[in-house]
Design a protein around this motif. Structure first.
Motif, PDB file in Angstrom:
ATOM      1  N   THR A  90       0.856  -1.177   0.000  1.00 25.12           N
ATOM      2  CA  THR A  90       0.000   0.000   0.000  1.00 25.12           C
ATOM      3  C   THR A  90       0.898   1.235   0.000  1.00 25.12           C
ATOM      4  N   THR A  91       0.371   2.303  -0.601  1.00 22.70           N
ATOM      5  CA  THR A  91       1.135   3.546  -0.697  1.00 22.70           C
ATOM      6  C   THR A  91       0.331   4.673  -0.059  1.00 22.70           C
ATOM      7  N   VAL A  92       1.028   5.633   0.509  1.00 19.79           N
ATOM      8  CA  VAL A  92       0.341   6.745   1.160  1.00 19.79           C
ATOM      9  C   VAL A  92       1.059   8.068   0.897  1.00 19.79           C
ATOM     10  N   GLY A  93       0.270   9.081   0.622  1.00 21.48           N
ATOM     11  CA  GLY A  93       0.777  10.453   0.572  1.00 21.48           C
ATOM     12  C   GLY A  93      -0.020  11.262   1.573  1.00 21.48           C
ATOM     13  N   PRO A  94       0.544  11.544   2.748  1.00 18.37           N
ATOM     14  CA  PRO A  94      -0.226  12.285   3.760  1.00 18.37           C
ATOM     15  C   PRO A  94      -0.017  13.794   3.628  1.00 18.37           C
ATOM     16  N   ALA A 144       2.384  18.976   1.319  1.00 19.44           N
ATOM     17  CA  ALA A 144       2.068  17.658   0.756  1.00 19.44           C
ATOM     18  C   ALA A 144       3.336  17.016   0.217  1.00 19.44           C
ATOM     19  N   PRO A 145       3.588  15.784   0.630  1.00 22.75           N
ATOM     20  CA  PRO A 145       4.742  15.074   0.086  1.00 22.75           C
ATOM     21  C   PRO A 145       4.313  14.235  -1.108  1.00 22.75           C
ATOM     22  N   ILE A 146       5.272  13.748  -1.872  1.00 25.88           N
ATOM     23  CA  ILE A 146       4.952  12.746  -2.896  1.00 25.88           C
ATOM     24  C   ILE A 146       4.797  11.417  -2.167  1.00 25.88           C
ATOM     25  N   PHE A 147       3.842  10.622  -2.600  1.00 28.84           N
ATOM     26  CA  PHE A 147       3.516   9.406  -1.846  1.00 28.84           C
ATOM     27  C   PHE A 147       4.656   8.386  -1.818  1.00 28.84           C
ATOM     28  N   ALA A 148       4.613   7.519  -0.821  1.00 28.64           N
ATOM     29  CA  ALA A 148       5.640   6.479  -0.654  1.00 28.64           C
ATOM     30  C   ALA A 148       4.973   5.226  -0.093  1.00 28.64           C
ATOM     31  N   ASN A 193      -5.009  11.361   4.245  1.00 23.68           N
ATOM     32  CA  ASN A 193      -4.252  10.142   3.993  1.00 23.68           C
ATOM     33  C   ASN A 193      -4.636   9.605   2.605  1.00 23.68           C
ATOM     34  N   ASN A 194      -3.864  10.000   1.589  1.00 24.00           N
ATOM     35  CA  ASN A 194      -4.103   9.485   0.235  1.00 24.00           C
ATOM     36  C   ASN A 194      -3.544   8.079   0.170  1.00 24.00           C
ATOM     37  N   TRP A 195      -4.383   7.110  -0.165  1.00 25.41           N
ATOM     38  CA  TRP A 195      -4.022   5.705  -0.006  1.00 25.41           C
ATOM     39  C   TRP A 195      -4.318   4.905  -1.263  1.00 25.41           C
ATOM     40  N   SER A 196      -3.385   4.078  -1.651  1.00 30.97           N
ATOM     41  CA  SER A 196      -3.655   3.177  -2.764  1.00 30.97           C
ATOM     42  C   SER A 196      -2.875   1.873  -2.583  1.00 30.97           C
ATOM     43  N   ILE A 197      -3.018   0.966  -3.556  1.00 30.02           N
ATOM     44  CA  ILE A 197      -2.349  -0.332  -3.488  1.00 30.02           C
ATOM     45  C   ILE A 197      -1.592  -0.535  -4.798  1.00 30.02           C
ATOM     46  N   ILE A 206       1.924  -1.523 -11.027  1.00 30.48           N
ATOM     47  CA  ILE A 206       0.504  -1.286 -11.343  1.00 30.48           C
ATOM     48  C   ILE A 206      -0.207  -0.739 -10.106  1.00 30.48           C
ATOM     49  N   ASN A 207      -0.902   0.374 -10.273  1.00 22.96           N
ATOM     50  CA  ASN A 207      -1.747   0.907  -9.211  1.00 22.96           C
ATOM     51  C   ASN A 207      -3.098   0.199  -9.303  1.00 22.96           C
ATOM     52  N   LEU A 208      -3.424  -0.594  -8.297  1.00 24.37           N
ATOM     53  CA  LEU A 208      -4.616  -1.442  -8.370  1.00 24.37           C
ATOM     54  C   LEU A 208      -5.916  -0.655  -8.238  1.00 24.37           C
ATOM     55  N   ASP A 224      -9.800  13.341  -9.776  1.00 27.73           N
ATOM     56  CA  ASP A 224     -10.359  14.476  -9.062  1.00 27.73           C
ATOM     57  C   ASP A 224      -9.292  15.253  -8.318  1.00 27.73           C
ATOM     58  N   SER A 225      -9.015  16.451  -8.803  1.00 34.90           N
ATOM     59  CA  SER A 225      -8.057  17.264  -8.062  1.00 34.90           C
ATOM     60  C   SER A 225      -8.774  18.459  -7.471  1.00 34.90           C
ATOM     61  N   THR A 226     -10.087  18.494  -7.636  1.00 35.06           N
ATOM     62  CA  THR A 226     -10.831  19.648  -7.133  1.00 35.06           C
ATOM     63  C   THR A 226     -11.300  19.373  -5.712  1.00 35.06           C
ATOM     64  N   ASN A 249      -7.644   7.477  -8.748  1.00 38.80           N
ATOM     65  CA  ASN A 249      -6.759   6.312  -8.717  1.00 38.80           C
ATOM     66  C   ASN A 249      -6.275   6.017  -7.302  1.00 38.80           C
ATOM     67  N   LYS A 250      -6.967   6.564  -6.326  1.00 40.89           N
ATOM     68  CA  LYS A 250      -6.622   6.377  -4.908  1.00 40.89           C
ATOM     69  C   LYS A 250      -7.792   6.839  -4.063  1.00 40.89           C
ATOM     70  N   PHE A 251      -7.766   6.482  -2.792  1.00 37.92           N
ATOM     71  CA  PHE A 251      -8.763   7.013  -1.863  1.00 37.92           C
ATOM     72  C   PHE A 251      -8.093   8.035  -0.959  1.00 37.92           C
TER      73      PHE A 251
HETATM   74  P1  ADP Z   1      -4.113  16.828  -6.034  1.00 41.45           P
HETATM   75  O1  ADP Z   1      -4.405  16.988  -4.577  1.00 41.45           O
HETATM   76  O2  ADP Z   1      -3.729  18.085  -6.718  1.00 41.45           O
HETATM   77  O3  ADP Z   1      -5.137  16.032  -6.764  1.00 41.45           O
HETATM   78  P2  ADP Z   1      -2.565  14.484  -6.271  1.00 41.45           P
HETATM   79  O4  ADP Z   1      -3.836  13.764  -6.417  1.00 41.45           O
HETATM   80  O5  ADP Z   1      -1.513  14.253  -7.303  1.00 41.45           O
HETATM   81  O6  ADP Z   1      -2.770  16.016  -6.139  1.00 41.45           O
HETATM   82  O7  ADP Z   1      -1.923  14.113  -4.893  1.00 41.45           O
HETATM   83  C1  ADP Z   1      -2.402  14.395  -3.615  1.00 41.45           C
HETATM   84  C2  ADP Z   1      -1.588  13.532  -2.689  1.00 41.45           C
HETATM   85  O8  ADP Z   1      -1.867  12.173  -3.006  1.00 41.45           O
HETATM   86  C3  ADP Z   1      -0.072  13.700  -2.821  1.00 41.45           C
HETATM   87  O9  ADP Z   1       0.523  13.589  -1.551  1.00 41.45           O
HETATM   88  C4  ADP Z   1       0.291  12.547  -3.707  1.00 41.45           C
HETATM   89  O10 ADP Z   1       1.626  12.138  -3.553  1.00 41.45           O
HETATM   90  C5  ADP Z   1      -0.669  11.471  -3.210  1.00 41.45           C
HETATM   91  N1  ADP Z   1      -0.836  10.367  -4.155  1.00 41.45           N
HETATM   92  C6  ADP Z   1      -0.905  10.424  -5.504  1.00 41.45           C
HETATM   93  N2  ADP Z   1      -0.984   9.174  -6.016  1.00 41.45           N
HETATM   94  C7  ADP Z   1      -0.980   8.304  -4.974  1.00 41.45           C
HETATM   95  C8  ADP Z   1      -1.011   6.887  -4.826  1.00 41.45           C
HETATM   96  N3  ADP Z   1      -1.076   6.071  -5.885  1.00 41.45           N
HETATM   97  N4  ADP Z   1      -0.965   6.371  -3.584  1.00 41.45           N
HETATM   98  C9  ADP Z   1      -0.912   7.156  -2.519  1.00 41.45           C
HETATM   99  N5  ADP Z   1      -0.880   8.489  -2.586  1.00 41.45           N
HETATM  100  C10 ADP Z   1      -0.892   9.081  -3.780  1.00 41.45           C
END
Ligand code: ADP
Ligand code: MG
Length: 694
Positions: free
Chosen positions: A188-192, A273-277, A321-325, A331-333, A429-431, A444-446
């Motif tokens: 799982t990946t998270v960008g908080p 906002a960090p880039i997710f990890a 907590n942006n979360w994905s798998i 591949i982002n599931l 959705d970036s809005t 592509n994430k929750f």
């Molecule tokens: P925005 O808020 O402008 O839509 P993004 O959707 O690119 O910007 O990213 C918001 C946050 O979600 C950032 O911290 C980003 O790194 C993170 N994020 C983007 N893709 C993923 C992913 N696949 N898994 C987890 N976090 C993600």
């Protein structure tokens, strides 16, 4: 300015450094440990330790520490120097493999919730080699997990890693059914996204409430708040910009990908906002980020407030907590993909999340429950305390079509068949259209938006990973037996949508009508921490954690006890701070002011001058003072007669008896502050705090 590439990650013992400093055998062996979780051979550990020490000393480090995250949610470290005496009575710099992989901090002062009697205080820390070591304040920090000698997890990292293993295991079973033969691991990946306030340190130092509790317990509103919304994404003030530049540089050195920064809705509020990890790394990085934010702020004579609600009447701070798998093949599931089969796989993972959030609403709610966050959730500035999912109109149309066996577009013929048809493109959705949803699908994430700003993200992700692992397990159990995969898959997705669609809500979560609607749907509305926590111990939740080896029963009980106690301690400290401020500063200051009014009245009367203002003011303020005095006597009494029964009752008592009285005192005092000569007031005002940084 230095080139970013030249210093990014310069304080991290990362892959590049490992490659250049380790022999190729050692490097390969360590990489295997990192990717597959294989145990590290002691000879390999010795070589890694040696290389790590030499590198750290070159970077100016003198000490090392096993850096860990006890159950309180902060981070802890105990520094040991590299110095060892040699036989000639001189010193050598030493660091062995066993010191790298295992440490023995005296952990007796960390809460263990009864997991470890204090007489057997020693726990041990074990290196998490998937999270790189780094240097902070001349100290080599080794990210570690903390366990008792019985193997019970005493920290937040261990269960997080276990929950990642659980979802890995079940997701691999599901992926196999879709023919993904070369996928060997799923993470799982998270960008908080982190919100925070900055206030001037000189002002902060004059406020006991901020110092002791992190939030203001008093303070009349400033004439201007956030109503003009002129702060949001506005021009960043020079002093704040200088702080952000410094902060970015410090984070980049530590390999933390801080990417965007902007002003938030409230005055003096900002976001990073960090880039997710990968989730465990994101959790480590978020802890470091919060620490570095506070350190860098001090250098600029600022204080960074991470509390969820530092100011009444002004938006509080959260963490998204942006979360994905993702698979090891990239591949982002939760990405719908382009082909029918990719779409089918996406829909299965999507419905697993929907089912997980519905069945474990209580756990997700608990994972964000804290005394501080209680002021945000449901207060029309943050997602409501009711957990629901936003999927958006486009995805909703897809789910509807599957549920009803109808075509997706009115013009189309034939119903939507999973695995045979292609889904339409979903918008990313970036809005802010999902602002009011606690759990929003964003293409592509929750985005789980209910987390408090000061909390570790571990708990939320432990709950989420484990709940989704459980649903994937149930799906795999069914589909592995299937004789007609496509048809059974279609039926499974359809059935799941029908059974769990009550958790989906695409409307305005702030609307009063949603609360009624949610009640009708049978969704939980756990408004406060004391109301939410007891759900931790429900059988279905114990079953979930133990069956996926994320927590033992003892570990669940320990966390429950600690969460209850923590809540009580926080409110107790706040109540004592209220009394301290009232007794030592506020009542005396107000009394002095009334004396000056009374003196003026006496003098002016002797001169036969008009005393309309002074005597009305004297009357009004004296009444307020008497009211505040009587309320503070009540608060003292309430604190003295705390129940000593169960933890549940004590927490409820704090919520129902203590907090409301604190609020009543505050209302009276704030009313007085708004009318009193400022030179008498003992504390900087909301205006000073919120608009003081220029
Ligand atoms: P925005 O808020 O402008 O839509 P993004 O959707 O690119 O910007 O990213 C918001 C946050 O979600 C950032 O911290 C980003 O790194 C993170 N994020 C983007 N893709 C993923 C992913 N696949 N898994 C987890 N976090 C993600
Ligand atoms: Mg945001």
């Amino acid at each position: 300015m230095k080139q970013l590439e030249s210093y990014f990650g310069s304080l991290v013992f990362d892959d590049k450094v490992m490659k250049s400093r380790l022999s190729s055998d050692v490097y390969k062996s360590l990489k295997r440990t990192i990717s597959d979780g294989k145990e590290l051979d002691i000879s390999v550990a010795n070589s890694v330790a040696q290389a790590m020490k030499d590198w750290a000393i070159e970077q100016g480090a003198t000490h090392y520490t096993h850096w860990f995250q006890p159950m309180t949610g902060v981070t802890a470290e105990k520094h040991d120097s590299f110095i060892s005496p040699d036989s000639d009575g001189r010193i050598i710099m030493e660091f062995k493999g066993k010191e790298l992989v295992k440490g023995e901090p005296d952990a007796s002062s960390f809460p263990s919730g009864g997991l470890r009697a204090t007489c057997e205080a020693r726990g041990y820390t074990a290196w998490d080699p998937t999270s790189y070591a780094f240097i902070k304040d001349k100290c080599l920090c080794i990210p570690t997990a903390l366990c008792s000698y019985g193997g019970q997890a005493l920290d937040k990292k261990t269960p997080l890693l276990r929950s990642m293993q659980a979802i890995n295991k079940q997701a691999l079973r599901v992926l196999k059914l879709f023919g993904n033969e070369n996928v060997t691991s799923v993470k799982t990946t998270v960008g908080p996204e982190q919100e925070y306030f900055l206030v001037d340190k000189d002002m902060y130092d004059k406020r006991k409430d901020l110092i002791y509790t992190g939030r203001t317990l008093f303070g009349a509103s400033a004439p201007k708040g956030q109503e003009l919304e002129d702060h949001y994404f506005g021009v960043i003030k020079p002093r704040v910009q200088a702080f952000m530049n410094d902060l970015n540089e410090e984070l980049w050195k530590l390999g933390i990908l801080a990417k965007t920064e902007h002003n938030e809705v409230a005055p003096a509020q900002h976001e990073l906002a960090p880039i997710f990890a990968t989730t465990n790394i994101a959790a480590d990085h978020n802890q470091i980020t919060m620490e570095i934010m506070q350190k860098v702020a001090k250098k600029h004579n600022l204080v960074c407030l991470l509390h969820e609600k530092p100011f009444k009447g002004v938006n509080g701070s959260g963490k998204h907590n942006n979360w994905s798998i993702s698979t090891n093949t990239g591949i982002n599931l939760l990405e719908p993909g382009d082909t029918p089969i990719e779409n089918a796989q996406f829909l299965l993972f999507l419905t697993a999340v929907i089912k997980a959030v519905d069945e474990y609403q209580d756990l997700l709610r608990i994972s964000v429950a804290s005394a501080g966050n209680d002021f945000r959730l449901g207060a029309n500035e943050a997602p409501p305390a009711i957990i629901s999912i936003f999927v958006g109109d486009e995805l909703q149309a897809v789910l509807d079509a599957i549920e009803t066996d109808k075509p997706l577009l009115s013009k189309a013929s034939g119903s939507l068949k999973i695995g045979a048809d292609v889904l339409p493109k979903l918008p990313k959705d970036s809005t802010d259209r999902n602002r009011t949803s606690p759990f929003a699908f964003t293409g592509n994430k929750f985005e789980f938006r209910a987390l408090g700003s000061s909390e570790s993200i571990s708990c939320a992700n432990i709950m989420l990973n484990t709940a989704v692992a459980e649903e994937l397990k149930q799906f795999a159990d069914v589909l592995e037996k299937s004789k007609n995969f496509k048809e059974d898959l279609h039926q499974l997705v359809k059935k799941t949508i029908i059974e769990h669609k009550r958790i989906i809500f695409n409307g305005n979560g702030y609307d009063e009508s949603w609360v009624k609607e949610a009640t009708k749907r049978g969704l939980l509305n756990l408004k406060s921490t004391p109301e939410a926590l007891p759900y931790y111990l429900h059988d279905k939740n114990k079953q979930l954690f133990t069956s996926h080896n994320v927590y033992t029963l003892d570990e669940i009980h320990a966390r429950y006890e600690i969460a209850q106690e923590h809540y009580q301690k926080i409110v107790n400290i706040e109540a004592l701070t209220v009394l301290d401020m009232v007794n030592k500063d506020l009542l005396p200051a107000i009394s002095k002011y009334t004396k000056s009014l009374a003196d003026t009245v006496a003098i002016k009367k002797s001169l036969s001058a008009n005393v309309d203002y002074e005597s009305a003011q004297l009357d009004d303020i004296s009444n307020g003072l008497a009211k505040a005095y009587s309320l503070k006597l009540d608060l003292e009494k309430v604190l003295e007669s705390k129940p000593t029964s169960s933890v549940e009752e004590i927490s409820l008592y704090y919520k129902e008896k203590v907090l409301p009285l604190m609020e009543e005192i505050r209302t009276v005092i704030d009313g007085i502050e708004a009318k009193v000569d400022k030179s008498f007031w003992p504390y900087p005002s909301y205006g000073d705090l919120l608009f003081g940084v220029r």
